[in-house]
Scaffold this active site. Structure first.
Site, mmCIF file in Angstrom:
data_model
loop_
_atom_site.group_PDB
_atom_site.id
_atom_site.type_symbol
_atom_site.label_atom_id
_atom_site.label_comp_id
_atom_site.label_asym_id
_atom_site.label_seq_id
_atom_site.Cartn_x
_atom_site.Cartn_y
_atom_site.Cartn_z
ATOM 1 N N ASP A 31 0.859 -1.195 0.000
ATOM 2 C CA ASP A 31 0.000 0.000 0.000
ATOM 3 C C ASP A 31 0.890 1.238 0.000
ATOM 4 O O ASP A 31 1.921 1.256 0.683
ATOM 5 C CB ASP A 31 -0.882 -0.040 1.256
ATOM 6 C CG ASP A 31 -1.761 1.194 1.390
ATOM 7 O OD1 ASP A 31 -2.100 1.803 0.349
ATOM 8 O OD2 ASP A 31 -2.105 1.547 2.543
ATOM 9 N N ASN A 33 -0.807 4.647 -0.164
ATOM 10 C CA ASN A 33 -1.550 5.857 0.235
ATOM 11 C C ASN A 33 -2.250 5.715 1.581
ATOM 12 O O ASN A 33 -3.086 6.544 1.945
ATOM 13 C CB ASN A 33 -2.547 6.264 -0.852
ATOM 14 C CG ASN A 33 -3.620 5.200 -1.056
ATOM 15 O OD1 ASN A 33 -3.530 4.113 -0.485
ATOM 16 N ND2 ASN A 33 -4.618 5.518 -1.849
ATOM 17 N N ASP A 35 -4.496 3.671 2.716
ATOM 18 C CA ASP A 35 -5.880 3.207 2.871
ATOM 19 C C ASP A 35 -5.953 1.735 3.265
ATOM 20 O O ASP A 35 -7.044 1.163 3.358
ATOM 21 C CB ASP A 35 -6.700 3.487 1.595
ATOM 22 C CG ASP A 35 -6.243 2.656 0.402
ATOM 23 O OD1 ASP A 35 -5.225 1.928 0.521
ATOM 24 O OD2 ASP A 35 -6.900 2.729 -0.656
ATOM 25 N N ASP A 39 -1.690 -1.333 -3.814
ATOM 26 C CA ASP A 39 -2.048 -0.592 -5.027
ATOM 27 C C ASP A 39 -0.938 -0.684 -6.077
ATOM 28 O O ASP A 39 0.141 -1.225 -5.819
ATOM 29 C CB ASP A 39 -2.382 0.874 -4.676
ATOM 30 C CG ASP A 39 -1.393 1.488 -3.704
ATOM 31 O OD1 ASP A 39 -0.173 1.351 -3.953
ATOM 32 O OD2 ASP A 39 -1.829 2.080 -2.679
ATOM 33 N N ASP A 108 -4.700 -11.064 -15.414
ATOM 34 C CA ASP A 108 -5.721 -12.056 -15.101
ATOM 35 C C ASP A 108 -6.930 -11.743 -15.980
ATOM 36 O O ASP A 108 -7.424 -10.611 -15.981
ATOM 37 C CB ASP A 108 -6.088 -11.945 -13.616
ATOM 38 C CG ASP A 108 -6.431 -13.285 -12.999
ATOM 39 O OD1 ASP A 108 -7.253 -14.000 -13.599
ATOM 40 O OD2 ASP A 108 -5.892 -13.598 -11.918
ATOM 41 N N ASP A 210 -8.925 -17.116 -15.823
ATOM 42 C CA ASP A 210 -9.669 -17.595 -14.659
ATOM 43 C C ASP A 210 -10.699 -18.662 -15.058
ATOM 44 O O ASP A 210 -11.472 -18.451 -16.001
ATOM 45 C CB ASP A 210 -10.386 -16.387 -14.046
ATOM 46 C CG ASP A 210 -10.956 -16.662 -12.676
ATOM 47 O OD1 ASP A 210 -10.170 -16.883 -11.748
ATOM 48 O OD2 ASP A 210 -12.202 -16.639 -12.535
ATOM 49 N N GLU A 271 -6.643 -21.538 -15.946
ATOM 50 C CA GLU A 271 -7.029 -22.233 -14.713
ATOM 51 C C GLU A 271 -8.089 -23.280 -15.066
ATOM 52 O O GLU A 271 -9.102 -22.945 -15.687
ATOM 53 C CB GLU A 271 -7.584 -21.242 -13.693
ATOM 54 C CG GLU A 271 -7.788 -21.889 -12.331
ATOM 55 C CD GLU A 271 -8.684 -21.094 -11.402
ATOM 56 O OE1 GLU A 271 -8.591 -21.295 -10.193
ATOM 57 O OE2 GLU A 271 -9.502 -20.271 -11.876
ATOM 58 N N HIS A 347 -3.311 -17.489 -4.656
ATOM 59 C CA HIS A 347 -4.188 -16.721 -3.758
ATOM 60 C C HIS A 347 -5.400 -17.511 -3.294
ATOM 61 O O HIS A 347 -6.188 -17.005 -2.499
ATOM 62 C CB HIS A 347 -4.644 -15.442 -4.467
ATOM 63 C CG HIS A 347 -5.510 -15.757 -5.656
ATOM 64 N ND1 HIS A 347 -5.018 -16.375 -6.798
ATOM 65 C CD2 HIS A 347 -6.835 -15.589 -5.873
ATOM 66 C CE1 HIS A 347 -6.003 -16.551 -7.655
ATOM 67 N NE2 HIS A 347 -7.119 -16.094 -7.125
ATOM 68 N N ASP A 348 -5.589 -18.708 -3.816
ATOM 69 C CA ASP A 348 -6.724 -19.545 -3.407
ATOM 70 C C ASP A 348 -6.308 -20.695 -2.500
ATOM 71 O O ASP A 348 -7.166 -21.428 -2.003
ATOM 72 C CB ASP A 348 -7.393 -20.175 -4.639
ATOM 73 C CG ASP A 348 -8.054 -19.155 -5.548
ATOM 74 O OD1 ASP A 348 -8.521 -18.110 -5.040
ATOM 75 O OD2 ASP A 348 -8.098 -19.406 -6.765
HETATM 76 C C1 GLC Z 1 -10.739 -18.570 -9.648
HETATM 77 C C2 GLC Z 1 -9.966 -17.559 -8.855
HETATM 78 C C3 GLC Z 1 -10.661 -17.357 -7.546
HETATM 79 C C4 GLC Z 1 -12.050 -16.834 -7.825
HETATM 80 C C5 GLC Z 1 -12.815 -17.724 -8.789
HETATM 81 C C6 GLC Z 1 -13.986 -16.998 -9.368
HETATM 82 O O1 GLC Z 1 -10.742 -19.814 -9.049
HETATM 83 O O2 GLC Z 1 -8.638 -17.946 -8.733
HETATM 84 O O3 GLC Z 1 -9.962 -16.493 -6.692
HETATM 85 O O4 GLC Z 1 -12.776 -16.725 -6.637
HETATM 86 O O5 GLC Z 1 -12.032 -18.130 -9.888
HETATM 87 O O6 GLC Z 1 -13.567 -15.986 -10.241
HETATM 88 CA CA CA Z 2 -3.674 1.846 -1.259
#
Ligand code: GLC
Ligand code: CA
Length: 583
Positions: A31, A33, A35, A39, A108, A210, A271, A347-348
């Site tokens: 980050d 700024n 918040d 970013d 993405d 995705d 994915e 991230h999942d």
């Molecule tokens: C993919 C993404 C996940 C998201 C899902 C719906 O699995 O990696 O984070 O919630 O698709 O877009």
């Molecule tokens: Ca920020």
């Protein structure tokens, strides 16, 4: 700017085979700024970290305009940046900064669904005659008034949501704010291709797509969608098996390739939940496929009872022999016919050192072992932010501390509708919840780990005083320096990129061992990778042809062993050895 490549289908450039990709989850990276939300200027300010790590490509999770129902995986404008992440000028500066350092950018692309706040959907839901109506998937209720199918959405509840103005249901495989796009409609497909050209013409280098294998739905001849087989009496049924790898998937992606991707020099990864090796081969075949790589999920499902269909929350310990069987199947199936992505983390998913290693006493050793295990294989390795520091899972005391829609919905349904014990539900969130990977990045031991001067959108993992980038940069034995060495080795040793994979010791319960071989006969180069997935000191007996070799110690997570690295010298806890063999 991209050079436009030869407009025929082949040959394709394959620099992406030699690349290492680093994933940034922008909300949690840096980050600037105050918040509390990461970013784009924050990313720009941290590019030196990526350059020193040696990565070639960044995959950037969504930064587009979005109501953030699913942290940006619900896009309301594909051509704009969300204000909390910055402006288009910030984006351009970030991209220029990456390119100046020789780092490419993969965006993405979330086009199985949009946000319900996208202009297309606002129009589409207003009337059945609206020109955008057919951009989405609509069905009438069943004769008894119930939803069109028995499918359960990924974030709980039915996949069908009622739309009053048109008197129909719309389909959403994820949250009700993520309506699925209708890929049967050529006008929708043309819009998606335009969005892709918009970003490619700005200079981005490719896409992570995705849930791309969900875009083709299994329509019946009469235009209806089939019910899913009943595997849970009295509940809605798993819907992914119904929509993954649908009948027109390859056709749609081939069209995307011909209309867009083949006109640029790109890297692509799709994915693909529930993808099998057959689909992997089909989709990543350089001649007849469409994408460079897939993110398959089989190895991510091995520690769940019943795998993807049974649901990820019912966890069980990993049996290393299952991991060997799965990884080996993918390594062998795609060799010479496609290409693998290599990942343990994103991230999942929970943090790999907590999931597959030991995040206590042997955190450093096991994080390094997992890196060697993964990067030693054939394919393109992916590093998720914080993995290069050995960041761990987190266990916040209360559900109030969590932000992820998936965990929050699951908790509510499990405790309120199914009467499960809240402590047990929290235990599964600790093991598998997506917020494990989303806690802010640890830059230093200062306030909020240097992530923000404000209040972070998600709490930090309290262990940032011990685990952070500044400390790791000072310590030559850190996980960070290990990743730097490992990534640098790929550049100078083609055997790591192209060598053939062969599994050894398939039945050993603690040791994962394999060879990589490039070339044939006397001039062949052969490496051995031996990884101890335990805190014990297991011994191993190598097959005769390997055992007859001598070796060079290329990399490990301990100092070279005293005895012979190939014979009789037991592995230390979570030890990994990367050895070059001589016949
Ligand atoms: C993919 C993404 C996940 C998201 C899902 C719906 O699995 O990696 O984070 O919630 O698709 O877009
Ligand atoms: Ca920020």
């Amino acid at each position: 700017m991209n050079q436009t490549v030869n407009q025929t289908l082949n040959p394709r450039h394959d620099w992406w085979k030699q690349s290492v990709v680093y994933q940034i989850y922008p909300r949690s990276f840096q980050d600037t700024n105050g918040d509390g939300i990461g970013d784009l200027p924050g990313i720009t300010s941290r590019l030196d970290h990526l350059q020193q790590l040696g990565v070639d490509v960044v995959w950037l999770s969504p930064i587009y305009a979005s109501p953030q129902d699913d942290n940006g995986y619900d896009i309301s404008d594909y051509r704009n940046v969300a204000p909390e992440f910055g402006t288009m000028a910030d984006f351009d500066a970030m991209l220029a900064g990456m390119h100046a350092r020789g780092i490419k950018l993969m965006m993405d692309l979330v086009v199985n669904h949009s946000s319900d706040e996208h202009e297309w959907f606002r129009q589409a839901r207003s009337s059945r005659d609206n020109p955008y109506h057919d951009h989405y998937i609509w069905r009438d209720p069943k004769p008894d008034g119930s939803p069109p199918t028995n499918w359960e959405a990924a974030f709980n509840g039915s996949v069908w949501e009622w739309n009053e103005p048109t008197g129909e249901y719309y389909l959403h495989m994820f949250s009700r704010k993520q309506p699925d796009l209708n890929w049967e409609n050529p006008a929708l497909r043309a819009e998606v291709y335009d969005v892709m050209r918009f970003w490619l013409d700005k200079g981005v280098d490719g896409f992570r797509m995705d849930v791309i294998n969900m875009i083709s739905k299994p329509w019946n001849a009469d235009g209806s969608l089939p019910d899913a087989p009943v595997v849970r009496e009295g509940f809605l049924q798993p819907s992914f098996p119904m929509t993954c790898n649908g009948p027109r998937l390859l056709e749609f992606l081939r069209e995307m390739r011909e209309q867009v991707l083949d006109h640029y020099d790109t890297i692509t990864v799709g994915e693909a939940p529930l993808a099998t090796i057959t689909q992997g081969r089909e989709l990543t075949n350089p001649e007849t496929g469409a994408l460079n790589m897939l993110f398959q999920f089989e190895h991510m499902d091995l520690d769940s009872v019943g795998g993807t269909v049974g649901g990820k929350w019912a966890f069980k310990p990993l049996d290393l022999r299952d991991l060997k069987a799965t990884m080996t199947r993918w390594q062998e199936a795609l060799a010479g016919q496609g290409w693998n992505s290599l990942y343990l983390s994103n991230h999942d998913q929970p943090r790999p050192v907590s999931r597959f290693g030991d995040d206590g006493r042997y955190r450093v050793e096991s994080a390094k072992m997992l890196a060697i295990f993964l990067h030693g294989m054939q394919g393109t390795p992916y590093v998720y932010q914080g993995e290069e520091l050995g960041m761990t899972n987190v266990a916040f005391p209360s559900i109030e501390d969590y932000q992820d829609i998936e965990s929050l919905n699951m908790y509510r349904v499990a405790t309120e509708e199914r009467g499960q014990d809240p402590a047990e539900v929290m235990a599964s969130i600790y093991a598998k919840g997506r917020d494990n990977a989303r806690t802010p990045m640890h830059w230093n031991a200062g306030a909020n780990a240097g992530f923000t001067s404000g209040t972070p959108w998600l709490k930090l993992n309290p262990n940032f005083a011990q685990i952070n980038a500044a400390q790791a940069a000072e310590d030559p034995d850190s996980v960070l320096h290990h990743y730097r060495r490992l990534i640098a080795m790929r550049r100078v040793h083609p055997v790591l990129v192209h060598g053939r994979y062969a599994l050894l010791l398939p039945d050993h319960a603690q040791i994962y061992a394999y060879t990589r071989t490039l070339g044939t006969g006397d001039s062949a180069e052969r490496w051995l990778i031996v990884c101890n997935f335990s805190g014990d000191g297991p011994v191993f007996d190598l097959p005769a042809d390997v055992a007859a070799s001598t070796c060079d110690w290329m990399l490990g997570n301990y100092p070279p062993c005293e005895g012979d690295a190939l014979h009789g010298s037991p592995l230390r806890p979570w030890e990994a050895r990367m050895l070059r063999l001589h016949a």
